[in-house]
Design a protein around this motif. Structure first.
Motif, PDB file in Angstrom:
ATOM      1  N   VAL A 558       0.838  -1.201   0.000  1.00 51.54           N
ATOM      2  CA  VAL A 558       0.000   0.000   0.000  1.00 51.54           C
ATOM      3  C   VAL A 558       0.872   1.250   0.000  1.00 51.54           C
ATOM      4  O   VAL A 558       0.564   2.245  -0.685  1.00 51.54           O
ATOM      5  N   ILE A 559       1.969   1.224   0.730  1.00 50.29           N
ATOM      6  CA  ILE A 559       2.867   2.392   0.781  1.00 50.29           C
ATOM      7  C   ILE A 559       3.493   2.656  -0.586  1.00 50.29           C
ATOM      8  O   ILE A 559       3.692   3.816  -0.981  1.00 50.29           O
ATOM      9  N   LEU A 560       3.801   1.594  -1.323  1.00 53.20           N
ATOM     10  CA  LEU A 560       4.391   1.798  -2.651  1.00 53.20           C
ATOM     11  C   LEU A 560       3.447   2.543  -3.588  1.00 53.20           C
ATOM     12  O   LEU A 560       3.896   3.192  -4.541  1.00 53.20           O
ATOM     13  N   GLY A 561       2.137   2.434  -3.334  1.00 53.29           N
ATOM     14  CA  GLY A 561       1.200   3.190  -4.153  1.00 53.29           C
ATOM     15  C   GLY A 561       1.378   4.685  -4.034  1.00 53.29           C
ATOM     16  O   GLY A 561       0.975   5.438  -4.940  1.00 53.29           O
ATOM     17  N   VAL A 562       1.970   5.166  -2.921  1.00 52.56           N
ATOM     18  CA  VAL A 562       2.208   6.602  -2.749  1.00 52.56           C
ATOM     19  C   VAL A 562       3.112   7.127  -3.847  1.00 52.56           C
ATOM     20  O   VAL A 562       2.913   8.225  -4.379  1.00 52.56           O
ATOM     21  N   PHE A 568       2.541  10.637 -10.858  1.00 51.83           N
ATOM     22  CA  PHE A 568       1.539  10.999 -11.851  1.00 51.83           C
ATOM     23  C   PHE A 568       0.757  12.256 -11.464  1.00 51.83           C
ATOM     24  O   PHE A 568      -0.307  12.519 -12.034  1.00 51.83           O
ATOM     25  N   GLN A 569       1.250  12.992 -10.460  1.00 49.94           N
ATOM     26  CA  GLN A 569       0.627  14.262 -10.046  1.00 49.94           C
ATOM     27  C   GLN A 569      -0.839  14.058  -9.650  1.00 49.94           C
ATOM     28  O   GLN A 569      -1.723  14.831 -10.026  1.00 49.94           O
ATOM     29  N   GLN A 570      -1.092  13.022  -8.888  1.00 56.61           N
ATOM     30  CA  GLN A 570      -2.441  12.731  -8.397  1.00 56.61           C
ATOM     31  C   GLN A 570      -2.426  12.773  -6.862  1.00 56.61           C
ATOM     32  O   GLN A 570      -2.720  11.784  -6.187  1.00 56.61           O
ATOM     33  N   ARG A 571      -2.102  13.926  -6.333  1.00 55.32           N
ATOM     34  CA  ARG A 571      -1.927  14.044  -4.898  1.00 55.32           C
ATOM     35  C   ARG A 571      -3.234  13.868  -4.131  1.00 55.32           C
ATOM     36  O   ARG A 571      -3.221  13.525  -2.952  1.00 55.32           O
ATOM     37  N   TYR A 572      -4.359  14.131  -4.773  1.00 55.17           N
ATOM     38  CA  TYR A 572      -5.634  13.943  -4.080  1.00 55.17           C
ATOM     39  C   TYR A 572      -5.852  12.479  -3.706  1.00 55.17           C
ATOM     40  O   TYR A 572      -6.570  12.159  -2.769  1.00 55.17           O
ATOM     41  N   ARG A 573      -5.212  11.565  -4.440  1.00 59.45           N
ATOM     42  CA  ARG A 573      -5.358  10.144  -4.109  1.00 59.45           C
ATOM     43  C   ARG A 573      -4.670   9.807  -2.789  1.00 59.45           C
ATOM     44  O   ARG A 573      -4.981   8.794  -2.171  1.00 59.45           O
ATOM     45  N   PRO A 678      -6.251  23.360 -18.604  1.00 63.25           N
ATOM     46  CA  PRO A 678      -5.714  22.054 -18.199  1.00 63.25           C
ATOM     47  C   PRO A 678      -6.742  21.254 -17.416  1.00 63.25           C
ATOM     48  O   PRO A 678      -7.579  21.801 -16.716  1.00 63.25           O
ATOM     49  N   VAL A 679      -6.654  19.965 -17.523  1.00 61.87           N
ATOM     50  CA  VAL A 679      -7.589  19.062 -16.862  1.00 61.87           C
ATOM     51  C   VAL A 679      -6.866  18.388 -15.712  1.00 61.87           C
ATOM     52  O   VAL A 679      -5.784  17.846 -15.887  1.00 61.87           O
ATOM     53  N   ALA A 680      -7.482  18.421 -14.556  1.00 60.06           N
ATOM     54  CA  ALA A 680      -6.983  17.644 -13.421  1.00 60.06           C
ATOM     55  C   ALA A 680      -8.067  16.654 -13.064  1.00 60.06           C
ATOM     56  O   ALA A 680      -8.868  16.851 -12.182  1.00 60.06           O
ATOM     57  N   THR A 681      -8.168  15.651 -13.806  1.00 57.97           N
ATOM     58  CA  THR A 681      -9.313  14.740 -13.717  1.00 57.97           C
ATOM     59  C   THR A 681      -9.040  13.542 -12.835  1.00 57.97           C
ATOM     60  O   THR A 681      -9.916  12.736 -12.633  1.00 57.97           O
ATOM     61  N   GLY A 682      -7.860  13.406 -12.390  1.00 58.70           N
ATOM     62  CA  GLY A 682      -7.559  12.225 -11.592  1.00 58.70           C
ATOM     63  C   GLY A 682      -7.018  11.094 -12.421  1.00 58.70           C
ATOM     64  O   GLY A 682      -6.528  10.127 -11.894  1.00 58.70           O
TER      65      GLY A 682
END
Length: 838
Positions: A558-562, A568-573, A678-682
């Motif tokens: 799970v930590i590797l998913g960070v 990929f610039q998906q900090r909201y995840r 720009p789109v920040a769609t996740g």
């Protein structure tokens, strides 16, 4: 080695090649193996492409090479592999290769045809000679006494001796002589007798030496026949029957003088033909020597030339048709090497205008490139068997280098078995450059050889865990003195003579001072191998160890998913996925690990009998209850467990709805309506700098406008996103339960391996010692041989394969699904040399 942790950055590029130097440039790129070419003419038939004529010429040359190779094999020669890799030939050199190969093929055809003709003629002359020699025995003077009677009578009554035929004896006797296949003699003899009604005398005898059958090429012993008859009609029948049975019929002179003269002439012809045939064989050997020397190099050159033209057929021409445009996937770090290769190719072709490469922005997902070496290739193959990593996501292979052998060793822990596996792998590693090992034909052996470094680490880790378990071929080793003292127990306890007489099994009490002097320095105390509760003790130890290691392994995944979210610039995840996942995992199963260690530290041997059950506490935790019979481990345990369950349950809706709602809100934001914003769609953002709508040279305007990742063309399907997130949430939450239980296979396989090893020792070696009363060492040799064979076959091969498969499943299902998508495709560079990236 940097690409081992994450695939390298790959870009789309265009090559602008001058028509005169395109061949040399592609040849230079193929020698270096840097680029993967894309087909810019997907709708053009292969038979309508520009260089189809050159490809056909290469195929015709390959047909000629195939003929030459067949001739070499027919002569019993195996063409040697090409000692060095020659470069692709230029046009003039290719024409020379074609002319020389066709000339050699023509010479081989002529010489082979002449040799076959000479052999056939020589075979006929020898058969004719044997026919005349054997015929002399029947038609000349009687043979001397003691000579074998070769002719056989057709029946009990010879027709020529019939008194009714005496009046015809003055008629002329004719002969038909020849050879016949031995399998057809009986049928031939019977048909002659029935068709000619006995008006003949047939004699059959085997040829003194075997000769080649022209139809099959086998060496057989032919049968010579000599038939005497009266009347022309009988002779015609005999000749027709001989033709039907494919007999070789030869003229048979009437007089003995003529036969002697014919035999003399045959001797002379045979000698002359033998000399000519010998010279033909020598010339054929010289031609084959030339073929064997040149064929390997020619074959490699033509294969390279064909590959170059196939690549050129994938290129497109500009309007002036003076320049070829190729589209390639190229690692960014190799762009300078590509430009250098193009410059070198232009120089070799003598072109005054250099070719160049230009990077092209694209919205397509590039292929995955992970460079490996002979050590990491085996571990990367394990990961790729599950699925090739998506572009630039975290690669599990470097972590599997440690975790895979370690998890295998937990199930295979034995010093002896691990040492045997380690030595076998070490032998393969030390002799890895041996052609005998590399060029084996056994598929299973090649699989072992490719994974030699993996087997080496698995054996080394198994030796380590074997010392932890203190097992060597199921027997404990006393490296250090035992921490348990039986003498102290006997002197400071209530063991009386009557107690000892009525209790065959005695219990060592660690609460008695001096009985237990502290933990064993390394591993498990060898005295446990003598205890009757040995299995209960190991079961408890290995079961808890499996749970702890499993939860740590999953948490690490799970930590590797960070790292994926940050890259990929998906900090909201991090807030909407990683945090709820960690809370759910740690609040439930991380708390279980805490209870295990807390119980080990809190309770000693003095109060172990009143220690509570962790399992009952864990069940009560989900039921929000407490059990009066199961005392708490620490004060305030019930409120803490209630808070943890509430936190775990609260993280589920966040994990379920967080990402879809965030993406929906971003899509509905007013600033997203503006064209070009720009789109920040996740979802994954453009992967290359300056990336816009795809503008590949083989993409039409409609493809660009309707395809891709451009902000105004893309519309998020909220239902699809929600469904995807719901599946992920259900899979993760249920997987945390099932995956934790799945790690109990570490305990089960370890127990099974130990018990099988113990059974094998008990049933074979111990019975051999006991049955022989420790004497008769000669008889122990077959006993030990049986023990060794069973150990290798069952414990090393079968148990090793079982542990390997279970370790593979734990990595694929329990570990990699926490962060690894594996939906990519490999970069396949155009390269002449095999294994260009290894």
């Amino acid at each position: 080695m940097g690409s081992l942790f994450r695939s390298e950055e790959v870009c789309l590029a265009q090559l602008f090649l001058q028509s005169a130097s395109a061949y040399s440039c592609i040849s230079e790129l193929g020698e270096r193996g840097l680029l993967e070419f894309r087909d810019l003419n997907p709708k053009v038939s292969p038979f309508q492409r520009r260089f189809v004529g050159e490809v056909r010429r290469c195929e015709e040359m390959e047909k000629t090479f195939t003929f030459l190779q067949q001739e070499l094999r027919g002569a019993g020669r195996v063409p040697a592999p090409c000692p060095e890799s020659p470069r692709a030939p230029v046009a003039r050199e290719a024409l020379r290769v074609q002319e020389q190969s066709e000339q050699l093929a023509q010479e081989l055809r002529e010489v082979t045809r002449n040799r076959a003709s000479l052999r056939g003629r020589l075979r006929d002359l020898r058969q004719y000679l044997h026919v005349l020699r054997e015929g002399q025995r029947f038609t000349s003077l009687p043979a001397p006494l003691g000579s074998p009677q070769r002719p056989r009578a057709l029946s009990e009554r010879e027709p020529i001796l019939d008194p009714s035929l005496h009046q015809h004896l003055e008629r002329k006797i004719n002969f038909v002589a020849g050879v016949i296949h031995p399998w057809r003699v009986t049928a031939f003899e019977r048909l002659l007798w029935r068709a000619c009604r006995g008006y003949l005398v047939a004699s059959f005898v085997e040829m003194p030496e075997p000769m080649e059958d022209p139809a099959t090429g086998e060496s057989i012993t032919w049968v010579i026949f000599l038939i005497s008859y009266w009347g022309e009609q009988i002779g015609q029948k005999i000749r027709k029957i001989s033709d039907c049975f494919h007999c070789q019929v030869y003229p048979y002179p009437e007089s003995e003088a003529s036969r002697t003269e014919t035999i003399t002439g045959l001797h002379s012809q045979i000698q002359d033909l033998s000399v000519v045939l010998e010279e033909t064989e020598q010339y054929l050997a010289q031609v084959l020597d030339k073929v064997a020397l040149a064929l390997p190099t020619w074959r490699v050159q033509v294969q390279k030339m064909k590959a170059i033209y196939l690549v050129l057929n994938q290129c497109s021409f500009d309007v002036t048709e003076k320049c070829l445009i190729a589209e390639v996937w190229c690692p960014v770090r190799d762009l300078t090497q590509v430009q250098d290769a193009l410059r070198q190719g232009s120089y070799q072709s003598g072109s005054s205008v250099e070719c160049f490469v230009q990077r092209v922005p694209t919205s397509e997902s590039p292929p995955t490139l992970i460079r490996t070496n002979k050590f990491t290739a085996g571990f990367q193959s394990i990961v790729d068997a599950y699925g090739v990593a998506s572009y630039q996501e975290v690669n599990p292979a470097p972590y599997a280098i440690i975790t895979f052998p370690f998890i295998f060793a937990i199930m295979f822990g034995d010093v002896g078995h691990g040492l045997l596996m380690f030595l076998f792998a070490l032998w393969m590693v030390l002799y890895e450059d041996s052609p005998r090992l590399r060029q084996g034909t056994n598929e299973i052996w090649l699989m072992f050889f490719e994974g030699r470094y993996l087997i080496l680490l698995m054996g080394a880790f198994s030796v380590y865990t074997g010392f932890i378990y203190n097992e060597c071929f199921s027997k404990a080793t006393a490296i250090f003195p035992s921490a348990w003292s039986v003498a102290t127990m006997a002197n400071h306890s209530s063991w009386s003579s009557a107690y000892l007489a009525t209790h065959p099994s005695l219990t060592l009490d660690p609460n008695v001072t001096g009985v237990f002097r502290g933990p064993y320095p390394f591993g498990i105390d060898p005295i446990w191998s003598l205890a009757t509760n040995h299995l209960n003790f190991l079961n408890s130890f290995k079961m808890k160890m499996s749970v702890v290691l499993g939860i740590v392994h999953m948490g690490f995944g799970v930590i590797l998913g960070v790292f994926n979210h940050l890259h990929f610039q998906q900090r909201y995840r991090l807030v909407l996925e990683f945090l709820p996942e960690m809370i759910f995992l740690l609040a439930l199963f991380g708390y279980l690990v805490f209870l295990i260690f807390y119980k080990w530290i809190k309770f000693s041997a003095a109060d172990s009998r009143v220690a509570p059950s962790i399992l009952i506490h864990f069940i009560d935790m989900f039921l929000f209850t407490s059990n009066a019979d199961n005392r708490p481990l620490y004060p305030g345990q019930v409120p803490v467990q209630t808070v943890l369950v509430v936190l775990a349950l609260a993280s589920v809706p966040i994990l379920l709805l967080g990402t879809p709602l965030y993406q929906w809100c971003r899509q509905q934001a007013p600033r997203m309506v503006r064209l070009g914003a720009p789109v920040a769609t996740g979802e994954q953002e453009p992967l290359l700098e300056g990336q816009e709508a795809g503008n590949s040279v083989n993409a039409t305007k409609e493809d660009v406008e309707s395809g891709g990742h451009s902000p105004d063309a893309k519309h998020l399907d909220f239902a699809e996103i929600f469904m995807h997130q719901a599946i992920h949430t259900i899979e993760y939450c249920l997987g945390c339960v099932s995956n934790t239980a799945s790690y109990l296979r570490l305990w089960a396989l370890s127990l099974a391996h130990a018990q099988l090893s113990e059974v094998l020792w008990t049933m074979v070696m111990r019975n051999g010692f006991v049955g022989l009363s420790y004497v008769g060492g000669v008889v122990l040799v077959p006993v030990f041989a049986a023990f060794a064979v069973l150990t290798v076959a069952i414990l090393l091969v079968m148990e090793g394969l079982s542990a390997f498969l279970h370790a593979l499943r734990l990595h694929w299902v329990e570990f990699q699904n926490k962060f690894y998508v594996g939906a990519g495709y490999k970069l396949c560079p155009f390269a002449f040399a095999p294994d260009a990236w290894e």
